[in-house]
Design a protein around this motif. Structure first.
Motif, PDB file in Angstrom:
ATOM      1  N   PRO A   4      10.308 -41.227  -3.328  1.00 60.78           N
ATOM      2  CA  PRO A   4       9.073 -41.554  -2.623  1.00 60.78           C
ATOM      3  C   PRO A   4       7.883 -41.595  -3.576  1.00 60.78           C
ATOM      4  O   PRO A   4       7.691 -40.710  -4.401  1.00 60.78           O
ATOM      5  CB  PRO A   4       8.938 -40.418  -1.604  1.00 60.78           C
ATOM      6  CG  PRO A   4      10.327 -39.912  -1.407  1.00 60.78           C
ATOM      7  CD  PRO A   4      11.011 -40.088  -2.730  1.00 60.78           C
ATOM      8  N   ALA A   5       7.083 -42.651  -3.464  1.00 63.19           N
ATOM      9  CA  ALA A   5       5.887 -42.779  -4.292  1.00 63.19           C
ATOM     10  C   ALA A   5       4.772 -41.921  -3.722  1.00 63.19           C
ATOM     11  O   ALA A   5       4.802 -41.533  -2.545  1.00 63.19           O
ATOM     12  CB  ALA A   5       5.456 -44.247  -4.326  1.00 63.19           C
ATOM     13  N   PRO A   6       3.766 -41.570  -4.544  1.00 64.16           N
ATOM     14  CA  PRO A   6       2.639 -40.805  -4.014  1.00 64.16           C
ATOM     15  C   PRO A   6       1.991 -41.525  -2.839  1.00 64.16           C
ATOM     16  O   PRO A   6       1.860 -42.749  -2.843  1.00 64.16           O
ATOM     17  CB  PRO A   6       1.694 -40.715  -5.217  1.00 64.16           C
ATOM     18  CG  PRO A   6       2.577 -40.881  -6.407  1.00 64.16           C
ATOM     19  CD  PRO A   6       3.648 -41.839  -5.979  1.00 64.16           C
ATOM     20  N   THR A   7       1.593 -40.800  -1.838  1.00 69.22           N
ATOM     21  CA  THR A   7       1.004 -41.402  -0.643  1.00 69.22           C
ATOM     22  C   THR A   7      -0.221 -40.619  -0.219  1.00 69.22           C
ATOM     23  O   THR A   7      -0.483 -39.514  -0.668  1.00 69.22           O
ATOM     24  CB  THR A   7       2.004 -41.395   0.533  1.00 69.22           C
ATOM     25  OG1 THR A   7       2.130 -40.051   0.993  1.00 69.22           O
ATOM     26  CG2 THR A   7       3.374 -41.908   0.114  1.00 69.22           C
ATOM     27  N   SER A   8      -0.958 -41.210   0.680  1.00 70.37           N
ATOM     28  CA  SER A   8      -2.130 -40.544   1.234  1.00 70.37           C
ATOM     29  C   SER A   8      -1.756 -39.680   2.422  1.00 70.37           C
ATOM     30  O   SER A   8      -2.598 -39.018   3.004  1.00 70.37           O
ATOM     31  CB  SER A   8      -3.141 -41.608   1.679  1.00 70.37           C
ATOM     32  OG  SER A   8      -2.593 -42.386   2.733  1.00 70.37           O
ATOM     33  N   GLY A   9      -0.471 -39.698   2.809  1.00 67.08           N
ATOM     34  CA  GLY A   9      -0.031 -38.968   3.983  1.00 67.08           C
ATOM     35  C   GLY A   9       0.192 -39.864   5.175  1.00 67.08           C
ATOM     36  O   GLY A   9       0.934 -39.516   6.076  1.00 67.08           O
ATOM     37  N   ARG A  10      -0.447 -41.030   5.193  1.00 64.93           N
ATOM     38  CA  ARG A  10      -0.270 -41.960   6.306  1.00 64.93           C
ATOM     39  C   ARG A  10       0.667 -43.099   5.956  1.00 64.93           C
ATOM     40  O   ARG A  10       1.123 -43.822   6.842  1.00 64.93           O
ATOM     41  CB  ARG A  10      -1.628 -42.520   6.739  1.00 64.93           C
ATOM     42  CG  ARG A  10      -2.606 -41.456   7.228  1.00 64.93           C
ATOM     43  CD  ARG A  10      -3.850 -42.084   7.820  1.00 64.93           C
ATOM     44  NE  ARG A  10      -3.542 -42.884   9.009  1.00 64.93           N
ATOM     45  CZ  ARG A  10      -3.432 -42.384  10.236  1.00 64.93           C
ATOM     46  NH1 ARG A  10      -3.592 -41.083  10.435  1.00 64.93           N
ATOM     47  NH2 ARG A  10      -3.151 -43.165  11.257  1.00 64.93           N
ATOM     48  N   ARG A 175      13.773 -32.145   9.823  1.00 63.60           N
ATOM     49  CA  ARG A 175      13.525 -33.293  10.687  1.00 63.60           C
ATOM     50  C   ARG A 175      13.453 -34.584   9.867  1.00 63.60           C
ATOM     51  O   ARG A 175      13.490 -34.558   8.636  1.00 63.60           O
ATOM     52  CB  ARG A 175      12.244 -33.066  11.477  1.00 63.60           C
ATOM     53  CG  ARG A 175      12.410 -31.996  12.573  1.00 63.60           C
ATOM     54  CD  ARG A 175      11.098 -31.557  13.139  1.00 63.60           C
ATOM     55  NE  ARG A 175      11.254 -30.866  14.426  1.00 63.60           N
ATOM     56  CZ  ARG A 175      10.335 -30.094  14.964  1.00 63.60           C
ATOM     57  NH1 ARG A 175       9.177 -29.904  14.338  1.00 63.60           N
ATOM     58  NH2 ARG A 175      10.543 -29.496  16.128  1.00 63.60           N
ATOM     59  N   ILE A 176      13.347 -35.728  10.574  1.00 64.56           N
ATOM     60  CA  ILE A 176      13.483 -37.019   9.888  1.00 64.56           C
ATOM     61  C   ILE A 176      12.188 -37.811   9.800  1.00 64.56           C
ATOM     62  O   ILE A 176      12.198 -38.967   9.370  1.00 64.56           O
ATOM     63  CB  ILE A 176      14.563 -37.877  10.566  1.00 64.56           C
ATOM     64  CG1 ILE A 176      14.166 -38.240  12.009  1.00 64.56           C
ATOM     65  CG2 ILE A 176      15.910 -37.164  10.536  1.00 64.56           C
ATOM     66  CD1 ILE A 176      15.078 -39.285  12.638  1.00 64.56           C
ATOM     67  N   GLY A 177      11.057 -37.233  10.213  1.00 65.33           N
ATOM     68  CA  GLY A 177       9.795 -37.957  10.074  1.00 65.33           C
ATOM     69  C   GLY A 177       9.606 -39.076  11.068  1.00 65.33           C
ATOM     70  O   GLY A 177       8.776 -39.965  10.866  1.00 65.33           O
ATOM     71  N   ALA A 178      10.356 -39.048  12.160  1.00 61.99           N
ATOM     72  CA  ALA A 178      10.259 -40.098  13.172  1.00 61.99           C
ATOM     73  C   ALA A 178      10.657 -39.524  14.521  1.00 61.99           C
ATOM     74  O   ALA A 178      11.386 -38.534  14.604  1.00 61.99           O
ATOM     75  CB  ALA A 178      11.157 -41.282  12.825  1.00 61.99           C
ATOM     76  N   ALA A 219       6.201 -39.743   4.682  1.00 56.26           N
ATOM     77  CA  ALA A 219       6.848 -39.133   3.514  1.00 56.26           C
ATOM     78  C   ALA A 219       8.183 -38.506   3.898  1.00 56.26           C
ATOM     79  O   ALA A 219       9.183 -38.639   3.177  1.00 56.26           O
ATOM     80  CB  ALA A 219       5.927 -38.103   2.873  1.00 56.26           C
ATOM     81  N   VAL A 220       8.226 -37.816   5.026  1.00 52.43           N
ATOM     82  CA  VAL A 220       9.472 -37.195   5.478  1.00 52.43           C
ATOM     83  C   VAL A 220      10.481 -38.265   5.886  1.00 52.43           C
ATOM     84  O   VAL A 220      11.687 -38.142   5.621  1.00 52.43           O
ATOM     85  CB  VAL A 220       9.200 -36.227   6.640  1.00 52.43           C
ATOM     86  CG1 VAL A 220      10.495 -35.679   7.219  1.00 52.43           C
ATOM     87  CG2 VAL A 220       8.312 -35.079   6.173  1.00 52.43           C
ATOM     88  N   PHE A 221       9.994 -39.333   6.499  1.00 61.53           N
ATOM     89  CA  PHE A 221      10.882 -40.424   6.905  1.00 61.53           C
ATOM     90  C   PHE A 221      11.523 -41.074   5.683  1.00 61.53           C
ATOM     91  O   PHE A 221      12.744 -41.310   5.661  1.00 61.53           O
ATOM     92  CB  PHE A 221      10.094 -41.452   7.711  1.00 61.53           C
ATOM     93  CG  PHE A 221      10.930 -42.563   8.278  1.00 61.53           C
ATOM     94  CD1 PHE A 221      11.944 -42.288   9.186  1.00 61.53           C
ATOM     95  CD2 PHE A 221      10.698 -43.876   7.922  1.00 61.53           C
ATOM     96  CE1 PHE A 221      12.724 -43.315   9.711  1.00 61.53           C
ATOM     97  CE2 PHE A 221      11.463 -44.909   8.448  1.00 61.53           C
ATOM     98  CZ  PHE A 221      12.480 -44.630   9.338  1.00 61.53           C
ATOM     99  N   VAL A 222      10.740 -41.348   4.657  1.00 62.29           N
ATOM    100  CA  VAL A 222      11.283 -41.943   3.435  1.00 62.29           C
ATOM    101  C   VAL A 222      12.282 -40.994   2.772  1.00 62.29           C
ATOM    102  O   VAL A 222      13.316 -41.424   2.247  1.00 62.29           O
ATOM    103  CB  VAL A 222      10.147 -42.332   2.471  1.00 62.29           C
ATOM    104  CG1 VAL A 222      10.689 -42.649   1.070  1.00 62.29           C
ATOM    105  CG2 VAL A 222       9.397 -43.543   3.018  1.00 62.29           C
ATOM    106  N   ALA A 223      12.006 -39.710   2.823  1.00 62.89           N
ATOM    107  CA  ALA A 223      12.955 -38.734   2.273  1.00 62.89           C
ATOM    108  C   ALA A 223      14.278 -38.791   3.024  1.00 62.89           C
ATOM    109  O   ALA A 223      15.358 -38.704   2.416  1.00 62.89           O
ATOM    110  CB  ALA A 223      12.363 -37.331   2.325  1.00 62.89           C
ATOM    111  N   ALA A 224      14.233 -38.952   4.349  1.00 60.33           N
ATOM    112  CA  ALA A 224      15.464 -39.045   5.135  1.00 60.33           C
ATOM    113  C   ALA A 224      16.227 -40.326   4.803  1.00 60.33           C
ATOM    114  O   ALA A 224      17.465 -40.319   4.709  1.00 60.33           O
ATOM    115  CB  ALA A 224      15.140 -38.988   6.627  1.00 60.33           C
TER     116      ALA A 224
END
Length: 243
Positions: A4-10, A175-178, A219-224
Motif C-alpha cells: 500500500p502506498a502512503p495515503t491521506s486516510g481516505r 477486518r477487511i476495510g469494507a 488502507a485496510v481494504f488494500v491490505a486485505a
C-alpha cells in the motif's frame, strides 16, 4: 510491488500483478493439481523461480503470492488466477498443459471511502476450538471447519468493517476495510481439497463468497486485497478479486 502506498486516510492505492492461466484439465500437471492441494501449490509457485532462496519457509508470503481456481468440467479447463508482488514467469509449464497462452495483468487502482466493488473470494472458514480442560500450558486450540453456508456467513460478517469501526474487531479478528449487506451476499460450499503424504491428513474446507462491498477504510481494504483473508492462503484460499 503490491505494498500500500502512503495515503491521506481516505484513499489508498493497490498495485499488483495477476496472471490468468487456462490449463487443460486432462493434462497430468493439471489433473494432479486438482487431486492434490500440495501439487496445486507447487504449480502456483513454479511461476516464481529465483526470487527467494530455495527452501525458504515463507517464500509465498515474501512474494505476496495468492491464488484461486475454478474448473469447467464440461470444457475440461482449469482456470487459475495468481496474484503476486513480483512478476511471474510461466515458461516452466509444459506447453501441452496450456489451453491458452498465459495473460499477465498489471493492476493499479485507487480505492476511496464509499467506493462500491463487486467481489468474489474462496475462503477456508474455520473456528478455533479451545484445548480440552487440563491440557498442558500453551496447548493450541484445534481448527474446526465450518461446513454450512450460514456458518460461513457468520464467519465473513465478523470480518466486515462498518464505517467508523476499528481495523480489528473486539474479539481480535482482523477486518477487511469494507462493509456489506449480509443478506445480499451469496455463499456456496465448495468441495474440500486434500493432500497425500508427506501432507497426509491435510483437508481444507472451502467456501465461495460473492457480492458487493463498500469501502470504509481504504488502507485496510488494500491490505486485505494484498495479503488475503483467512487461513490456507498457500492452498488457493483467501484471494479477494474485485471489479
Amino acid at each position: 510491488m503490491n505494498t500500500p502506498a502512503p495515503t491521506s486516510g481516505r484513499t489508498s492505492r493497490f498495485v499488483t500483478t495477476q496472471a490468468l492461466l487456462a490449463l487443460d484439465a486432462r493434462h497430468p500437471l493439471a489433473a494432479k493439481s486438482l487431486i492434490d492441494a500440495q501439487d496445486m501449490h507447487r504449480t502456483v509457485m513454479s511461476g516464481f523461480p529465483g526470487w527467494v532462496d530455495d527452501g525458504s519457509p515463507d517464500a509465498r508470503a515474501q512474494m505476496g503470492v495468492l491464488s484461486t481456481w475454478t474448473i469447467d468440467l464440461r470444457q475440461a479447463q482449469l482456470s487459475l488466477v495468481v496474484q503476486s508482488s513480483v512478476p511471474s514467469d510461466w515458461g516452466r509449464l509444459p506447453r501441452q498443459a496450456l489451453a491458452e497462452e498465459p495473460r499477465i495483468l498489471t493492476v493499479d487502482r485507487a480505492f476511496r471511502i464509499g467506493d462500491r466493488v463487486d467481489f468474489r473470494t474462496v475462503v477456508n472458514p474455520v473456528r478455533s476450538r479451545p484445548p480440552a480442560p487440563g491440557s498442558p500450558p500453551r496447548t493450541r486450540g484445534t481448527r474446526v471447519a465450518h461446513t454450512r453456508p450460514e456458518h460461513v456467513k457468520a464467519w465473513f460478517v465478523r470480518r466486515l468493517q462498518p464505517a467508523g469501526e476499528p481495523a480489528v474487531a473486539p474479539d481480535g479478528v482482523p477486518r477487511i476495510g469494507a462493509d456489506a449487506d449480509p443478506e445480499r451476499l451469496a455463499f456456496r460450499m465448495l468441495p474440500k481439497v486434500s493432500s497425500t503424504a508427506p501432507h497426509k491428513g491435510l483437508r481444507i474446507a472451502r467456501a465461495e463468497i460473492k457480492g458487493t462491498l463498500t469501502v470504509t477504510d481504504p488502507a485496510v481494504f488494500v491490505a486485505a486485497l494484498t495479503r488475503g483473508i483467512g487461513h490456507a492462503r498457500a492452498y488457493s484460499c483467501g484471494l479477494v478479486l474485485v471489479r
